[in-house]
Design a protein around this motif. Structure first.
Motif, PDB file in Angstrom:
ATOM      1  N   SER A 263      10.338   6.452   5.130  1.00 32.50           N
ATOM      2  CA  SER A 263      10.973   6.928   3.900  1.00 32.50           C
ATOM      3  C   SER A 263      12.492   6.840   3.981  1.00 32.50           C
ATOM      4  O   SER A 263      13.191   7.645   3.380  1.00 32.50           O
ATOM      5  N   LEU A 264      12.990   5.856   4.740  1.00 29.99           N
ATOM      6  CA  LEU A 264      14.441   5.767   4.936  1.00 29.99           C
ATOM      7  C   LEU A 264      15.189   5.574   3.618  1.00 29.99           C
ATOM      8  O   LEU A 264      16.336   6.003   3.486  1.00 29.99           O
ATOM      9  N   ASP A 265      14.526   4.960   2.642  1.00 31.86           N
ATOM     10  CA  ASP A 265      15.197   4.760   1.350  1.00 31.86           C
ATOM     11  C   ASP A 265      15.632   6.086   0.734  1.00 31.86           C
ATOM     12  O   ASP A 265      16.652   6.169   0.060  1.00 31.86           O
ATOM     13  N   ARG A 266      14.842   7.113   0.997  1.00 25.95           N
ATOM     14  CA  ARG A 266      15.191   8.425   0.441  1.00 25.95           C
ATOM     15  C   ARG A 266      16.450   8.989   1.073  1.00 25.95           C
ATOM     16  O   ARG A 266      17.101   9.849   0.496  1.00 25.95           O
ATOM     17  N   PHE A 267      16.758   8.530   2.300  1.00 25.16           N
ATOM     18  CA  PHE A 267      17.873   9.130   3.023  1.00 25.16           C
ATOM     19  C   PHE A 267      19.066   8.204   3.140  1.00 25.16           C
ATOM     20  O   PHE A 267      19.979   8.479   3.897  1.00 25.16           O
ATOM     21  N   SER A 268      19.035   7.080   2.475  1.00 25.16           N
ATOM     22  CA  SER A 268      20.196   6.211   2.602  1.00 25.16           C
ATOM     23  C   SER A 268      20.695   5.698   1.269  1.00 25.16           C
ATOM     24  O   SER A 268      19.935   5.227   0.427  1.00 25.16           O
TER      25      SER A 268
ATOM     26  N   ARG B  77       7.371  10.671   3.117  1.00 27.77           N
ATOM     27  CA  ARG B  77       7.285   9.556   2.162  1.00 27.77           C
ATOM     28  C   ARG B  77       6.706  10.028   0.832  1.00 27.77           C
ATOM     29  O   ARG B  77       6.641   9.291  -0.130  1.00 27.77           O
ATOM     30  N   GLN B  78       6.268  11.277   0.785  1.00 28.55           N
ATOM     31  CA  GLN B  78       5.631  11.867  -0.396  1.00 28.55           C
ATOM     32  C   GLN B  78       4.428  11.064  -0.842  1.00 28.55           C
ATOM     33  O   GLN B  78       4.259  10.748  -2.020  1.00 28.55           O
ATOM     34  N   SER B  79       3.595  10.714   0.118  1.00 27.49           N
ATOM     35  CA  SER B  79       2.388   9.948  -0.184  1.00 27.49           C
ATOM     36  C   SER B  79       1.396  10.818  -0.935  1.00 27.49           C
ATOM     37  O   SER B  79       1.441  12.043  -0.874  1.00 27.49           O
ATOM     38  N   GLU B  80       0.483  10.151  -1.661  1.00 21.78           N
ATOM     39  CA  GLU B  80      -0.505  10.870  -2.467  1.00 21.78           C
ATOM     40  C   GLU B  80      -1.905  10.711  -1.911  1.00 21.78           C
ATOM     41  O   GLU B  80      -2.765  11.543  -2.111  1.00 21.78           O
ATOM     42  N   ILE B  81      -2.140   9.560  -1.248  1.00 21.02           N
ATOM     43  CA  ILE B  81      -3.480   9.267  -0.751  1.00 21.02           C
ATOM     44  C   ILE B  81      -3.385   9.090   0.752  1.00 21.02           C
ATOM     45  O   ILE B  81      -2.676   8.210   1.231  1.00 21.02           O
ATOM     46  N   TYR B  82      -4.066   9.949   1.479  1.00 21.47           N
ATOM     47  CA  TYR B  82      -3.968   9.936   2.934  1.00 21.47           C
ATOM     48  C   TYR B  82      -5.239   9.361   3.542  1.00 21.47           C
ATOM     49  O   TYR B  82      -6.335   9.855   3.259  1.00 21.47           O
TER      50      TYR B  82
ATOM     51  N   ALA C  69       0.829  -1.202   0.000  1.00 27.61           N
ATOM     52  CA  ALA C  69       0.000   0.000   0.000  1.00 27.61           C
ATOM     53  C   ALA C  69       0.869   1.259   0.000  1.00 27.61           C
ATOM     54  O   ALA C  69       0.618   2.200  -0.752  1.00 27.61           O
ATOM     55  N   THR C  70       1.919   1.263   0.817  1.00 30.94           N
ATOM     56  CA  THR C  70       2.772   2.458   0.852  1.00 30.94           C
ATOM     57  C   THR C  70       3.529   2.631  -0.450  1.00 30.94           C
ATOM     58  O   THR C  70       3.778   3.746  -0.874  1.00 30.94           O
ATOM     59  N   GLU C  71       3.871   1.502  -1.106  1.00 32.87           N
ATOM     60  CA  GLU C  71       4.533   1.637  -2.409  1.00 32.87           C
ATOM     61  C   GLU C  71       3.613   2.316  -3.417  1.00 32.87           C
ATOM     62  O   GLU C  71       4.063   3.011  -4.315  1.00 32.87           O
ATOM     63  N   LYS C  72       2.283   2.099  -3.261  1.00 35.09           N
ATOM     64  CA  LYS C  72       1.315   2.775  -4.133  1.00 35.09           C
ATOM     65  C   LYS C  72       1.024   4.180  -3.616  1.00 35.09           C
ATOM     66  O   LYS C  72       0.043   4.805  -3.988  1.00 35.09           O
ATOM     67  N   ARG C  73       1.828   4.624  -2.660  1.00 33.03           N
ATOM     68  CA  ARG C  73       1.751   5.971  -2.097  1.00 33.03           C
ATOM     69  C   ARG C  73       0.475   6.221  -1.307  1.00 33.03           C
ATOM     70  O   ARG C  73      -0.055   7.323  -1.277  1.00 33.03           O
ATOM     71  N   LEU C  74      -0.001   5.163  -0.663  1.00 31.05           N
ATOM     72  CA  LEU C  74      -1.055   5.329   0.330  1.00 31.05           C
ATOM     73  C   LEU C  74      -0.421   5.573   1.686  1.00 31.05           C
ATOM     74  O   LEU C  74       0.678   5.083   1.950  1.00 31.05           O
TER      75      LEU C  74
ATOM     76  N   GLU D  29      -4.816  21.052  -1.609  1.00 35.24           N
ATOM     77  CA  GLU D  29      -4.375  22.052  -2.598  1.00 35.24           C
ATOM     78  C   GLU D  29      -3.206  21.547  -3.428  1.00 35.24           C
ATOM     79  O   GLU D  29      -3.058  21.887  -4.591  1.00 35.24           O
ATOM     80  N   ARG D  30      -2.365  20.729  -2.795  1.00 38.10           N
ATOM     81  CA  ARG D  30      -1.208  20.197  -3.520  1.00 38.10           C
ATOM     82  C   ARG D  30      -1.549  18.980  -4.364  1.00 38.10           C
ATOM     83  O   ARG D  30      -0.672  18.339  -4.935  1.00 38.10           O
ATOM     84  N   GLY D  31      -2.838  18.592  -4.378  1.00 40.35           N
ATOM     85  CA  GLY D  31      -3.252  17.521  -5.272  1.00 40.35           C
ATOM     86  C   GLY D  31      -3.315  16.149  -4.635  1.00 40.35           C
ATOM     87  O   GLY D  31      -3.458  15.142  -5.329  1.00 40.35           O
ATOM     88  N   ALA D  32      -3.199  16.064  -3.313  1.00 44.25           N
ATOM     89  CA  ALA D  32      -3.355  14.765  -2.661  1.00 44.25           C
ATOM     90  C   ALA D  32      -4.845  14.447  -2.525  1.00 44.25           C
ATOM     91  O   ALA D  32      -5.684  15.335  -2.632  1.00 44.25           O
ATOM     92  N   GLY D  33      -5.158  13.183  -2.336  1.00 46.40           N
ATOM     93  CA  GLY D  33      -6.525  12.782  -2.031  1.00 46.40           C
ATOM     94  C   GLY D  33      -6.571  12.399  -0.565  1.00 46.40           C
ATOM     95  O   GLY D  33      -5.670  11.721  -0.089  1.00 46.40           O
ATOM     96  N   ILE D  34      -7.581  12.869   0.147  1.00 47.33           N
ATOM     97  CA  ILE D  34      -7.604  12.618   1.585  1.00 47.33           C
ATOM     98  C   ILE D  34      -8.932  11.997   1.987  1.00 47.33           C
ATOM     99  O   ILE D  34      -9.999  12.484   1.642  1.00 47.33           O
ATOM    100  N   LEU D  35      -8.809  10.906   2.718  1.00 49.76           N
ATOM    101  CA  LEU D  35      -9.971  10.224   3.244  1.00 49.76           C
ATOM    102  C   LEU D  35      -9.953  10.428   4.753  1.00 49.76           C
ATOM    103  O   LEU D  35      -8.991  10.052   5.408  1.00 49.76           O
ATOM    104  N   VAL D  36     -10.989  11.049   5.288  1.00 49.25           N
ATOM    105  CA  VAL D  36     -11.015  11.281   6.729  1.00 49.25           C
ATOM    106  C   VAL D  36     -12.130  10.451   7.344  1.00 49.25           C
ATOM    107  O   VAL D  36     -13.298  10.610   6.986  1.00 49.25           O
TER     108      VAL D  36
END
Lengths: 509, 325
Positions: free
Chosen positions: A364-369, A419-424, A333-338, A450-457
């Protein structure tokens, strides 16, 4: 500071100052609780509520100021003395040893003995507790049940019973509804009315202003370590109390930017999970904030869990950006940016004994290592997010345990921003969060949209959902029974569907 | 002001207490035990009391970091040793036999990984089971626990290198220990894997909810623990040119002790490689010093016990001070 004479005040704290290290937690706070009243105490996290209560409980000592109980000044209160004076505390989740039985917990430290002998009077204790349980709660709890096996509500009942056994004169409820569902909370309110009618004075501390207005006679508002107002509840409103707490107008409570939803990010079709929910379909678009609500067991929460791969669906399909997802685990799920901000944030959302930095970059450790972790860029990212989300912390190396609930929640969200997720997927994002942090979380949700993410609350606070979402889906008994456009709906309309009022009518008709 | 100063002082003590304790113990034995400070004795402490235990304790540190424990490090040592000796006896080149030894040790880790990450048994029970099973397997392989000797004539010179060789004057066991320590420190504190292992030990559900494949990390971690321990099996066998069944367990309790000494002294209570290494040094110096002081050998364990009690006491006092601050 309404009555400075001893006009029926059973508990009177006057101009209390309490410093920890250099910082003053209380700087001249007063609280006067009238005999036989139900007195509310409210304030944001950090306003000094818990310090004031701990002081009354004899756990802290005031640096300045006076403490009077029944008109008599006490220089040094101890927990034992406080109990002897008839003041008892009901805490939300403390003071019960999980491995004790109900019977042991009820009488711990004040066991009854068979008169004239050192032997425990087990029959007497059983009779007394059964009597109180039956009288106030209309139920019986097995004395041999383990505390650990009780529900939150039952634990609270044990605490209250324990206090009632001692014939209290003042009961202090500290955030008593935090762990209760609505129905249990209603029962608690009835109980409080009854105890009050029987002559027990109640001091009631809560984040929920609605509760304060419903059950209290008088309310004291703390802000920055002082009492800023003590008002009769009949002459005020939840809105006014909230405004006093944050020192601003409540009109700015739900900041919601106008975003025109874009293409579909998340498509859910006929999703099903055996016996939990069935035939759930909806789409979430870029820039859209979609609300889900429903009672416990309605399936709304289970849908969120399933989307994040925590439960395996038994039917239907989910696609992200047009690509079908077969997510059976959160890693996919996180790989699909959820991203999921879970309800139980202290268990699943943040690691309390990791630092702010370690929590922020955990997903998001991959981004920093590149083989080794690049501590510099990790810290820069964290500092940016701490600034952007206005996370109040002693520094990015502070343990998350030391942050307030609202700031912990911001760290749980920061983890996914990193993690730069898109769907919260936000599950009860503002439960247990103070009002100022709530507003900041709402603003952040708007900013993400506003930045284009989709949010489910997912939330059971309907006013909150109406304030911050574009649409609301109501779940009832495992299905989506109704959809609302938030801007054209009133809370009562949503509530009717949440509780299934229409369903019952339909069945009846 | 005064309290702030006090609390900063006690925090400082937490960080340096281990070094201070080591210095104190050193000073004590330097006065009590003749010959303690001699170069030959200190070198012998490093090679005999430090190098091997340090490697096992570092392996243990990975298990403890992930919130678990590995009671079967001795089993990994034994399996490595058995495989190494058997392959050399079978006429394989020493380098290949050594690799085979590492694989033999790693096999124990794979078994643990299946039990812990696959089935979900708690690390304590799983590795305890492995310890017992491993003991039986060794008895079955050796006709009830007979040592497997290498015939003195048949020992290749290369075989003795790991235990007896030197590189630039430094004994190989010490060199290997230094390599393992440095590598382990790097992995545990400077890589993504190490960070995730640490987070798992602190709050596993958050790791899972962060989209990390928890069972994979756990599995890899237990294989790593056994593989590091296997290095000790190789050195041990090379030193004594014999495989003695179940001899690896001798390291278990000291390795656990050293790891927890290091954890106790960490300001955040986290298992860490430098702390573990200092813990091993402390245990080694105490054992050697007591021996040289002419104290009866049987009293040594009392010394170790006292050491651990005092560490716990200091750690407890520290945490209380930190909680008050």
């Amino acid at each position: 500071m309404a009555d400075t004479t001893n006009g029926g005040a059973i508990v009177r704290l006057e101009n209390i100052v309490k410093r920890f290290g250099g910082a003053a937690a209380l700087s001249g706070a007063s609280l006067s609780v009238k005999r036989d009243s139900v007195h509310g105490l409210v304030g944001q996290n950090g306003a000094g509520k818990s310090t004031l209560i701990k002081l009354l409980a004899g756990l802290h000592r005031a640096d300045e100021g006076t403490v009077e109980i029944d008109g008599e000044a006490y220089d040094r209160l101890t927990p034992h003395l406080v109990e002897e004076l008839g003041i008892h505390f009901i805490h939300q989740d403390r003071l019960l040893v999980p491995t004790f039985t109900v019977g042991e917990a009820l009488f711990l430290g004040r066991e009854l003995r068979i008169p004239g002998t050192p032997f425990l009077d087990r029959t007497g204790m059983r009779r007394k507790s059964a009597e109180i349980l039956a009288r106030y709660f209309g139920l019986s709890l097995p004395q041999s049940a383990l505390i650990a096996d009780l529900s939150a509500a039952e634990k609270q009942i044990v605490q209250i019973t324990r206090a009632l056994i001692a014939n209290p004169r003042v009961l202090v409820f500290d955030e008593p509804t935090a762990a209760l569902v609505r129905r249990e909370a209603d029962l608690l309110f009835q109980l409080i009315h009854r105890l009050s009618a029987e002559g027990i004075t109640i001091l009631y501390i809560s984040h929920y202003l609605g509760e304060i207005v419903d059950i209290c006679d008088t309310v004291t508002v703390l802000r920055n370590g002082r009492d800023v107002a003590t008002l009769p509840v009949a002459e005020t409103s939840a809105t006014e109390i909230g405004a006093l707490m944050v020192n601003r107008a409540l009109g700015e409570l739900y900041p919601k930017p106008d975003v025109i939803p874009g293409e579909v990010l998340l498509q859910v079709e006929n999703l099903a999970l055996a016996e939990r929910f069935d035939a759930v379909s909806f789409a979430l678009r870029k820039g859209e904030v979609l609300g889900l609500t429903g009672l416990v067991g309605s399936g709304a929460k289970e849908v969120v869990r399933t989307l994040f791969g925590l439960d395996l669906p038994t039917g239907g399909a989910v696609s992200v950006n047009g690509e079908t997802v077969f997510s059976a685990d959160p890693a996919e799920a996180t790989e699909k940016r959820l991203a999921l901000v879970p309800e139980d944030r202290r268990r699943d959302g943040v690691a309390l004994d990791l630092s702010v930095t370690e929590n922020t970059t955990l997903a998001s450790l991959d981004r920093f290592s590149r083989g080794l972790i690049d501590h510099g860029s990790e810290r820069r990212q964290t500092e940016d997010l701490v600034k952007r989300l206005q996370i109040k912390t002693d520094g990015i190396d502070a343990l998350v345990r030391t942050l307030s609930g609202g700031n912990q929640q911001k760290v749980a969200i920061a983890k996914w921003l990193s993690r730069q997720s898109e769907i919260y997927l936000l599950d009860e994002p503002t439960v247990g969060v103070d009002i100022a942090a709530k507003v900041e979380i709402y603003r952040l949700i708007g900013e993400l949209a506003e930045r284009g993410a989709g949010i489910l609350v997912l939330s059971s606070d309907i006013e909150e959902l109406l304030g911050i979402t574009d649409r609301i889906l109501v779940f009832f008994r495992g299905r989506v029974t109704r959809q609302f456009t938030s801007s054209e709906t009133s809370p009562d309309q949503v509530l009717a569907d949440v509780t299934g009022a229409h369903e019952t009518l339909r069945h009846a008709g | 002001m005064a309290t702030a100063f006090l609390s900063s002082l006690t925090r400082g003590i937490g960080r340096y207490a281990l070094v201070a304790a080591l210095t104190a113990v050193f000073a004590l034995f330097a006065t009590l035990a003749p010959g303690f400070l001699s170069g030959a004795n200190l070198l012998s402490v490093l090679v005999n009391n430090f190098a091997l235990l340090a490697i096992v304790a570092v392996a243990m540190t990975f298990a403890v970091s992930a919130g678990g424990i590995d009671l079967s490090v001795g089993t990994a040592i034994d399996f490595a040793s058995f495989a190494f000796v058997s392959l050399v006896l079978a006429g394989q080149p020493v380098a290949l036999a050594a690799l085979g030894g590492l694989a033999g040790g790693a096999l124990v880790g794979v078994f643990n990984a299946v039990l812990i990450a696959g089935i979900g048994i708690s690390p304590f029970l799983a590795t305890l089971g492995t310890l017992f099973v491993g003991r039986s397997v060794q008895q079955l392989l050796t006709n009830g626990g007979n040592p497997v000797y290498l015939p003195p004539a048949g020992v290749p010179e290369a075989f003795r290198f790991l235990g007896h060789g030197t590189v630039a004057g430094i004994p190989v066991p010490l060199l290997l220990a230094a390599l393992v320590i440095a590598g382990a420190w790097l992995v545990l504190s400077q890589t993504r894997f190490g960070r995730v292992v640490l987070a798992t030990g602190i709050q596993a559900s958050v790791v899972r909810y962060s989209g990390i494949r928890l069972s994979r990390v756990t599995a890899a971690n237990y294989v790593l623990v056994s593989t590091i321990a296997a290095v000790v099996g190789l050195i041990l066998t090379s030193t004594v040119t014999v495989y003695i069944p179940s001899s690896g367990n001798a390291f278990l309790l000291n390795a656990i002790g050293a790891t927890f000494i290091g954890t106790t002294f960490d300001p955040r209570g986290r298992p860490n490689v430098p702390g573990t290494v200092l813990g091993v040094l402390l245990l080694g110096v105490v054992a050697n010093g007591l021996l040289l002081s002419g104290l009866n050998f049987y009293w040594q364990q009392v010394g170790t016990g006292l050491l651990i009690f005092s560490v716990l006491a200091i750690g407890f006092a520290n945490r209380k001070a930190a909680a008050r601050a």
